[in-house]
Every structure is written in C-alpha cells, then in structure tokens.
Design an enzyme around this catalytic site. Structure first.
Site, PDB file in Angstrom:
ATOM      1  N   ASP A 142      -1.323   4.937  -6.600  1.00  0.00           N
ATOM      2  CA  ASP A 142       0.079   4.630  -6.095  1.00  0.00           C
ATOM      3  C   ASP A 142       1.145   5.937  -6.734  1.00  0.00           C
ATOM      4  O   ASP A 142       1.974   6.288  -6.285  1.00  0.00           O
ATOM      5  CB  ASP A 142       0.715   3.395  -6.832  1.00  0.00           C
ATOM      6  N   GLY A 146       0.731  -1.180   0.007  1.00  0.00           N
ATOM      7  CA  GLY A 146       0.182  -0.082   0.087  1.00  0.00           C
ATOM      8  C   GLY A 146       0.917   1.140   0.012  1.00  0.00           C
ATOM      9  O   GLY A 146       1.846   1.413   0.823  1.00  0.00           O
TER      10      GLY A 146
END
Ligand code: MRU
Length: 325
Positions: A219, A46
């Site tokens: 991201d 993550g």
C-alpha cells in the site's frame, strides 16, 4: 478479465467487493462524495484500484460542475494508507485543468498505465518463481485490486501462464477476508491450483517445508523499502526470514513514497470494531468487547528479498529516493 470498475455513460460503475464472491453486483456512482464513500466502505479496495476510482471521482466532479478543490479533499480523506490514492489525485491536480474531458482522459491513462505496469511486474516477478513452487500470499492483490492482472497475484498469474506448475497457499486475511473471498475467487477463475488457509497456519506450513516463497502486495513503500501492506504481512515477513524462505513484495511505482525516509512515517488506517466483532453482520464477540483494528502493518525493508516493480526487481539495501519517481 475481471475488473473492479468501469466508466460507462458518464458514471463510474464499481463491482461491490463487500459481497463477492456470492453476489456480483455493480453500483453506479455519479459524484466524488459517493465515490469517496465507496472507497471508505471498501466497495472498491486495493491500493491501485482506489487511486483509479479517485481519479474517476474527480472526472465526475468536473462533469457535474462541482468544486474540484472540495472533491479532491473529500477523496483524499477516504483512506489514509495507500499512497496510490494521493498519487492519482496529485496527477489530476497537476493537470491544472477543470475541463471534464481532460480529467477523464487522465483517469483513463492512470487506469491503462496500471494494467501495463502490472503485466511488467508479472513478467519480472515470474523470473523469481521456480517451476513447481508453493507460494504463500495474503489479502487480494489481483485484478480486483488493480486495473487488471494484479501485482503479487499478477506474478502468480504470470508464472501460471508461463506453464510453471505452481500451487498457492492463500491466507484468509482476517478481518475482511480478502484472501478467502477475493483471491480464492480469482484463483478459481484462472484455474490456478491453491488452498485457502487461515492466517494462523502460515508458520506450520513453513516449518514443514511446504512454502518455497511468500509474495505480497503493498500500500505504501518508503524510501528505505519499509512496506505497508495488509495486517498480517509483517508476520509472514518475520516467519519467512526465520525459516529461510524468500519474501517478496510486488508493487507498481505508484505505490512508492520516497518522501518518507522509513515505514514509521506511514499512516496506518484504523477501521471499525465491527470488522472484528462481526462476521457477515453476525455478532460473534461479547457485546461491548474492546477491539483494536489496524488495517495494515509495516514490513522492514531488510526482511524483503526483492521488491518487484515494473522497472525491475530490487534487492536490499533499498534507496528508492533515486530509483523511482
Ligand atoms: O484494505 P484493502 O483490501 O484495500 O488492502 C489491500 C492490500 O493490502 C493489498 O495487498 C494492497 O493494496 C496491494 S493491492 C495490489
């Protein structure tokens, strides 16, 4: 609240996300090299969480008297796509200090600021979620991927906490199954109504009118809003647009990379073939099967209805060169 990592007694403890939800096991890290390995192997994953882990990795290097330039280089080489990793390491480097306590304090700030940003993202994003909405999401963007609360899953969490009777379609997210293993775990933990689905079911649910919006994390977001996120996100963006369904991205400002004009410049990580050929270490493909395994894809900014940040919700056309950072 679920947490992916904890600084404890001079070491970094990381919850091993490779074996969740059936085993909850913490691994202790005392060097930057081992933290880099934990990031690469996805013990922690993550975008915001790997940035936080890397910052604590630098604190470990400082406490042990290791070469900070080398530690920084090893951590930077761990995963290429999420810009939060580089953003956090830049913050540590910009301190221009090798004082362990100074670096540790900055790592702690990066972690606590991330939680604050996520709570704001949750509040901002929940305004876009109508009462009774069916929300589709992908990958894991929750507490496990951040310092807490989450980004896309944080918006879902906030809408649920506000009493909106939402329901979530949580995509499995092959090959690593972050949706099936981690998002399902978090949704059950919070008592949020949901169904896990395989990735290939998205279109049929949309055409049947069973999806009111799609929300995903990020991201890296380029200056024009092009957004890299878990492989399969672009497929959802195209499908949502085809069906006239709003498609949202939720991310903190640490995920923006205004130095890149568009998504074609975002480096996309390629991961090992065994992530595709094996499930839980069991081979499922013929031996020697050729595989292509990019971890991320890029959704064009113009397909994104709103990018939800801690600073507000932004609609296209995007120009993040001036708005954030
Ligand atoms: O390969 P992963 O599990 O690190 O990929 C994670 C994602 O793609 C998330 O959607 C993204 O990092 C946002 S997490 C708040």
């Amino acid at each position: 609240m679920l947490k992916p990592l904890i600084w404890k007694d001079g070491t970094l403890e990381m919850l091993d996300q490779r074996i969740l939800p059936h085993q909850q096991s913490w691994i202790s890290y005392s060097t930057a090299d081992s933290v880099a390995e934990g990031i690469r192997d996805m013990v922690v994953r993550g975008a915001p969480a790997i940035g936080i882990a890397a910052a604590y990795g630098m604190a470990l290097a400082a406490f042990s008297g290791a070469d900070l330039v080398e530690a920084d280089a090893v951590l930077r080489a761990s995963r290429p796509t999420a810009v939060n990793l580089f953003w956090a390491l830049d913050r540590i480097r910009d301190l221009r200090s090798s004082e362990p306590e100074v670096i540790l304090a900055e790592a702690r700030s990066i972690e606590s600021e991330d939680l604050e940003m996520n709570l704001s993202i949750g509040r901002n994003g929940a305004q876009l979620i109508p009462h009774g909405a069916n929300i589709m999401t992908i990958c894991n963007t929750g507490a496990l991927a951040t310092a807490g609360h989450g980004t896309a899953l944080g918006v879902i969490r906030s809408a649920h906490q506000e009493g909106k009777q939402i329901h979530v379609w949580s995509c499995e997210t092959r090959p690593r199954q972050q949706g099936l293993r981690l998002t399902a775990f978090e949704l059950m933990h919070d008592g949020i109504p949901f169904h896990s689905i395989s990735d290939g079911m998205a279109a049929s649910l949309m055409v049947a009118g069973k999806v009111d919006c799609v929300i995903a994390g990020a991201d890296r977001i380029a200056a024009n809003g092009d957004t890299a996120n878990k492989i399969g996100t672009y497929m959802l963006a195209v499908l949502a647009n085809h069906h006239g369904i709003p498609f949202y991205i939720a991310a903190p400002s640490s995920t923006f990379d205004p130095t890149l004009p568009d998504g074609s410049h975002i480096p996309i990580e390629e991961r090992s073939a065994t992530e595709i050929t094996h499930i839980e270490d069991v081979p499922v493909a013929p031996e020697g099967c050729p595989v292509f395994n990019p971890g991320f894809d890029v959704s064009p900014g113009e397909l994104i209805s709103y990018i939800i940040t801690e600073k507000g919700n932004f609609a296209p056309p995007y120009n993040f060169r001036d708005i954030l950072k």
